[in-house]
Write an enzyme that holds these catalytic residues in place. Sequence first.
Site, mmCIF file in Angstrom:
data_model
loop_
_atom_site.group_PDB
_atom_site.id
_atom_site.type_symbol
_atom_site.label_atom_id
_atom_site.label_comp_id
_atom_site.label_asym_id
_atom_site.label_seq_id
_atom_site.Cartn_x
_atom_site.Cartn_y
_atom_site.Cartn_z
ATOM 1 N N ALA A 1 4.382 13.968 -2.945
ATOM 2 C CA ALA A 1 5.014 12.427 -4.345
ATOM 3 C C ALA A 1 5.873 11.668 -4.006
ATOM 4 C CB ALA A 1 5.620 13.739 -5.933
ATOM 5 N N GLU B 1 7.612 22.556 -4.195
ATOM 6 C CA GLU B 1 7.985 22.081 -5.474
ATOM 7 C C GLU B 1 8.903 23.062 -5.357
ATOM 8 O OE1 GLU B 1 4.233 19.406 -5.833
ATOM 9 O OE2 GLU B 1 4.439 21.619 -5.093
#
Length: 483
Positions: A66, A128
């Site tokens: 991202a 993440e």
Amino acid sequence: MTAINTVVDLAKDGEIAVVTVNSPPVNALSADVRDGLAGAFAAIAADPAVKAAVLVCAGRTFIAGADISEFGKPPRGASLPAVQDAMESSPVPVIAAIHGTALGGGLEVALCAHYRVSDAKAKFGLPEVKLGLLPGAGGTQRLPRIVGANKATEMVTSGAQMGAKDALATGLVDEVVDGDLTAGAVAFARKVLAEKRPLKKVRDDNSKLGGSAADLAPFFADVRKANAKAFKGFDAPEANIKCIEAAVALPFEEGLKVERSEFMKLMTGLQSAAQRHVFFAERAAAKIDGLPADMQPLPMKKVGVIGAGTMGGGISMNFLSVGIPVTIVEMKQEALDRGVGVIRKNYENSAKKGRFSMEEVEARMGRLTPSLNMEDLADCDLIIEAVFENMAIKKDIFGRLDKIAKPGAILASNTSYLDVDEIASATSRPESVVGMHYFSPANVMRLLEVVRGAKTDPQVLATAMAMGKATGKIAVVAGVCHG
């Protein structure tokens, strides 16, 4: 070739559409990339001449994740779920062609392709958790459906990456391509068409999960128990486990709701905000004021360390562990033997914990040359002094090094608070002197304070920073000031 926007192009190779993302440096899923992908797959769906599509990235990597800089800001552009749905619902097979790294959102996008191919060096992961988060675009629901709940749990709770060989074995990729990746992916697409293979959606296949919720309950309990100490105080690992449990126990859409709920709790929490701050701070630290971004470090093939005590031994381990030979110098044989013995013991303890083999212990120790003679440092590219915090002693050592070290060698002091400029004044080459202050234990602590003297050459500074990075440290430049 058609430019969908500034970062995404659409071309055709016969009946195969080739979508190329080119958004340096790492093709992150910015609003422009998402808009480009949405436009490309809309065009593909509307073109009856297209029979299959390949998604590939230019540059050094596939989509690496991202765009973290967008976190916490008002949303703009196409949403990531919309892009994923356009791929997954494509009327023609979509093949993701992966090189470099497919991490986080990049892997979540690849999991929406019907097939995946990669080169032999590709890496895959959902890291993440290292930012206090969990994969928020279906990663916790799709990954266990292709690699199994056990492997997926390991990956999301550790952030560990999987190589291409394991990815092929688990079915995460369908083929490892030799040679040109795009050409190989197009050839694979033609094979899919020739064999009339189905549009495989990862979300619809529960056969690889590894069992029912009841079957896997003991596994999840064991993971929590085994990692209780490592996970203590952190919210993200437990949230990741809950989402994998949801993938096992619930239909896909219901699992997505659990993932979204847990993701938002973490995203709006203090822990993730703090971990993201650290992420950006570490990268900011690597950018040095007044130093050209293209400054090349000096070659560092051999390192010398003066002092075999706690600091000298730990500093030496950093270099030995990454394959750089070290000559370590002490004044007395007893101190030298004791220091070398501590280094060996530390490595053997790591081997006993399964971090590497005893053969690796011997390989690392084989790179170490103990000596009682400072003249043995004459061929070193970098020499780090790690003796008592006494200015007179340090100046004496640097005066001697000035006569011993080869031209161009970097002379560094591990001093924690003494004046690096005064130390440099004991030499005829102050431009080659820099502070490299490690924190104890030096082989474990990640921070490296690089002290720029008044006359430190920019290339010497760049080299000290590069050596920090090469040995797994977070190197931060400091000026000369007391303490």
